[in-house]
Design a protein around this motif. Structure first.
Motif, PDB file in Angstrom:
ATOM      1  N   THR A 219       0.846  -1.190   0.000  1.00  0.00           N
ATOM      2  CA  THR A 219       0.000   0.000   0.000  1.00  0.00           C
ATOM      3  C   THR A 219       0.878   1.234   0.000  1.00  0.00           C
ATOM      4  N   GLY A 220       0.410   2.285  -0.676  1.00  0.00           N
ATOM      5  CA  GLY A 220       1.217   3.487  -0.774  1.00  0.00           C
ATOM      6  C   GLY A 220       0.365   4.733  -0.906  1.00  0.00           C
ATOM      7  N   LEU A 221       1.014   5.865  -0.745  1.00  0.00           N
ATOM      8  CA  LEU A 221       0.353   7.158  -0.878  1.00  0.00           C
ATOM      9  C   LEU A 221       1.312   8.115  -1.560  1.00  0.00           C
ATOM     10  N   LEU A 222       0.843   8.737  -2.651  1.00  0.00           N
ATOM     11  CA  LEU A 222       1.607   9.759  -3.365  1.00  0.00           C
ATOM     12  C   LEU A 222       0.946  11.109  -3.135  1.00  0.00           C
ATOM     13  N   VAL A 223       1.727  12.082  -2.730  1.00  0.00           N
ATOM     14  CA  VAL A 223       1.265  13.455  -2.564  1.00  0.00           C
ATOM     15  C   VAL A 223       1.852  14.267  -3.708  1.00  0.00           C
ATOM     16  N   PHE A 224       0.994  14.922  -4.472  1.00  0.00           N
ATOM     17  CA  PHE A 224       1.421  15.568  -5.710  1.00  0.00           C
ATOM     18  C   PHE A 224       0.883  16.987  -5.788  1.00  0.00           C
ATOM     19  N   ALA A 225       1.695  17.912  -6.305  1.00  0.00           N
ATOM     20  CA  ALA A 225       1.264  19.296  -6.529  1.00  0.00           C
ATOM     21  C   ALA A 225       2.138  19.889  -7.626  1.00  0.00           C
ATOM     22  N   TYR A 226       1.657  20.941  -8.248  1.00  0.00           N
ATOM     23  CA  TYR A 226       2.521  21.707  -9.142  1.00  0.00           C
ATOM     24  C   TYR A 226       2.344  23.181  -8.839  1.00  0.00           C
ATOM     25  N   ARG A 255      -5.054   5.459  -7.830  1.00  0.00           N
ATOM     26  CA  ARG A 255      -5.591   6.726  -8.329  1.00  0.00           C
ATOM     27  C   ARG A 255      -4.449   7.506  -8.955  1.00  0.00           C
ATOM     28  N   GLY A 256      -4.702   8.130 -10.104  1.00  0.00           N
ATOM     29  CA  GLY A 256      -3.656   8.874 -10.788  1.00  0.00           C
ATOM     30  C   GLY A 256      -4.182  10.162 -11.372  1.00  0.00           C
ATOM     31  N   ASN A 257      -3.272  10.963 -11.890  1.00  0.00           N
ATOM     32  CA  ASN A 257      -3.672  12.211 -12.528  1.00  0.00           C
ATOM     33  C   ASN A 257      -2.649  12.602 -13.581  1.00  0.00           C
ATOM     34  N   ARG A 258      -3.015  13.553 -14.437  1.00  0.00           N
ATOM     35  CA  ARG A 258      -2.117  14.085 -15.458  1.00  0.00           C
ATOM     36  C   ARG A 258      -2.418  15.571 -15.640  1.00  0.00           C
ATOM     37  N   VAL A 259      -1.359  16.369 -15.589  1.00  0.00           N
ATOM     38  CA  VAL A 259      -1.489  17.807 -15.783  1.00  0.00           C
ATOM     39  C   VAL A 259      -1.438  18.098 -17.283  1.00  0.00           C
ATOM     40  N   PRO A 260      -2.299  18.973 -17.807  1.00  0.00           N
ATOM     41  CA  PRO A 260      -2.252  19.285 -19.235  1.00  0.00           C
ATOM     42  C   PRO A 260      -0.898  19.859 -19.637  1.00  0.00           C
ATOM     43  N   SER A 261      -0.445  19.476 -20.824  1.00  0.00           N
ATOM     44  CA  SER A 261       0.836  19.968 -21.318  1.00  0.00           C
ATOM     45  C   SER A 261       0.685  21.383 -21.850  1.00  0.00           C
ATOM     46  N   TRP A 262       1.829  22.052 -22.031  1.00  0.00           N
ATOM     47  CA  TRP A 262       1.792  23.392 -22.605  1.00  0.00           C
ATOM     48  C   TRP A 262       1.252  23.359 -24.034  1.00  0.00           C
ATOM     49  N   THR A 263       1.568  22.307 -24.766  1.00  0.00           N
ATOM     50  CA  THR A 263       1.052  22.185 -26.129  1.00  0.00           C
ATOM     51  C   THR A 263      -0.470  22.146 -26.119  1.00  0.00           C
TER      52      THR A 263
END
Length: 484
Positions: A219-226, A255-263
């Motif tokens: 089991t794991g936990l990822l904390v993500f921010a930009y 659970r995952g996520n993706r930030v939109p690219s600059w393109t």
């Protein structure tokens, strides 16, 4: 000790005036273990404006530090240069598209582990602590033209730099392995089309893996921010149980996520218009499966390995490029990225691997078969066309068969059946024959797309029909480096 020495080289030529050469050397100089590889590939292309020239360079080196060799440093450097005609790759409205990309990367990694305690009665010292940290710099340059021989008509240039630092650690508590880490990444862009951009990514994770009452748990936990904003939590859980006769069942969630690219946010040309209001996309993924692993110690002539799994992936705010439909061909309307409210992928995947122990120098050696089925539910209006939804995989069947024709000749046959959503099914056969001349030299020939199938892999790019490649390979490995 001087350590092992290895050198490999190969060259080939084939259809469409293709030519390539690769070389690799691995050796130790004093305490430094090193590897250097270079390659060049080129082709006139299988259809109009699909020629390319590729160069690649890669180097890595490492050495130990400290009186007990409990430190080590490794170094990485890489460079690629790709120049290619992009007919139909980005848009079927401009067949003369052309692009050149270059990438340079350099990094250093430091590994440290506490030495095991002496005179311990514990067979495995779970209190060992290992640290890994890495600093990496990557620079990428891109020049894109809508008309290859008319740069003034429309040309984009992009230069991006990424600087990242990662820290990872591992230690043991009783029967559990604990992993943790953090990353800070800075991205910068200077683009004639996208402007000057900059953003940062921050992430940290912790994961525990071990056994509880015969159940394998991770089991794991990822904390993500930009940009230090919009902090997100990404949990994951994997469960597994070993059954009799080498059967194993498992279940996963993440659970995952993706930030939109600059393109996706800012790019604009006559065929594409970015969307600066895009939101990050998120996903929930689950999997339930089974596998059986072989027992190579039982001495049987046939080894059997199989696995199968059901999976479900739910996306919210998924980013896809869409455009309004048009009776005109090619469609004159531009593509624009949007956040789709919800997209669900459901599927099944399975694989079987058979390995045979032959009693002679010829005959079948290995057979692999895997199949994947995916169904997707997208939400569009009937007046919209999707760039990616219509090319999502629905059926894919892959097969591989290896045969020994003699002590020196091996034949490999691969088969691929693919059907994408709203596209026709196609099948592709490939074959490769390798013949050893002596200990160091061998010749090979590859015949690709034997049935001369006409198909489109994705987008508007027509894939090549039947084509071949023939080449020569040299390899040498010694226990120690050659001495002067």
């Amino acid at each position: 000790p001087t350590g092992p020495f290895e050198v490999k080289a190969s060259t080939y030529g084939g259809s469409f005036n293709s030519f390539g050469a690769q070389a690799m050397v691995r050796m130790r100089i004093k305490k430094y273990q090193q590897l250097l590889a270079i390659s060049r590939d080129q082709s006139a292309g299988h259809w109009y404006n699909s020629d390319f020239v590729n160069h690649q360079f890669f180097y890595t080196g490492s050495h130990s530090l400290g009186a007990r060799n409990n430190h080590s440093l490794s170094y990485l450097a890489a460079y690629t240069d790709r120049d290619f005609g992009a007919n139909g790759f980005y848009s079927n409205k401009f067949p003369d598209q052309w692009e050149r990309t270059t990438m340079a990367m350099a990094g250093i990694k430091h590994n440290f582990h506490f030495p095991k305690r002496e005179n311990t009665t514990i067979k495995r010292d779970h209190r060992n602590l290992n640290f890994r940290q890495q600093l990496l710099l990557r620079s990428h340059a891109d020049e894109f033209r809508l008309k290859r021989f008319d740069p003034a008509f429309y040309t984009n240039t992009h230069i991006s730099n990424v600087l990242s630092y990662e820290l990872q650690g591992t230690f043991y508590v009783n029967r559990f392995k604990l992993d943790f880490g953090a990353e800070e990444r800075l991205e910068q862009l200077n683009s004639s089309n996208l402007g000057q951009r900059e953003r940062q990514y921050q992430s940290a994770y912790a994961q525990a893996a071990g056994s509880i009452y015969g159940l394998r748990v991770s089991t794991g936990l990822l904390v993500f921010a930009y940009n230090w904003q919009n902090v997100q939590l990404m949990p994951s859980l994997q469960l597994g149980k070993v059954l009799v006769n080498r059967h194993y069942i498992f279940a996963n969630y993440s659970r995952g996520n993706r930030v939109p690219s600059w393109t996706e946010m800012f790019y604009t040309d006559p065929s594409n218009v970015g969307n600066p209001n895009l939101l990050p996309e998120f996903s929930h993924a689950t999997e339930l499966g089974w596998r059986q692993t072989p027992d190579y110690s039982d001495g049987t002539w046939l080894q059997f390995q199989a696995e199968a799994a059901l999976f479900y992936r739910q996306h919210t705010n998924m980013i896809d490029w869409v455009r309004d439909a048009s009776p005109v061909n090619p469609n004159p309307n531009p593509w624009t990225p949007v956040n789709i409210a919800s997209v669900a992928f459901t599927g099944f995947e399975s694989s079987v691997c058979l390995s045979l122990k032959k009693k002679s120098t010829w005959g079948p050696k290995k057979l692999n078969v895997n199949y994947t089925y995916i169904t997707a539910q997208h939400h569009f209006t009937n007046e919209q066309e999707s760039r990616y939804a219509i090319t999502s995989m629905r059926h894919q069947l892959n097969g591989l068969a290896q045969f020994d024709l003699s002590e020196k000749a091996q034949l490999k046959i691969t088969y691929r059946l693919v059907q994408r959503i709203e596209q026709s099914l196609y099948q592709v056969f490939d074959a490769k024959l390798n013949v050893s001349i002596n200990k160091n030299w061998s010749v090979f020939t590859e015949l690709n797309n034997l049935s001369n199938t006409q198909y489109v892999e994705a987008g508007f790019v027509q894939m090549p029909g039947r084509w071949f490649k023939i080449g020569l390979t040299f390899g040498h490995r010694a226990i120690e480096n050659p001495r002067p």
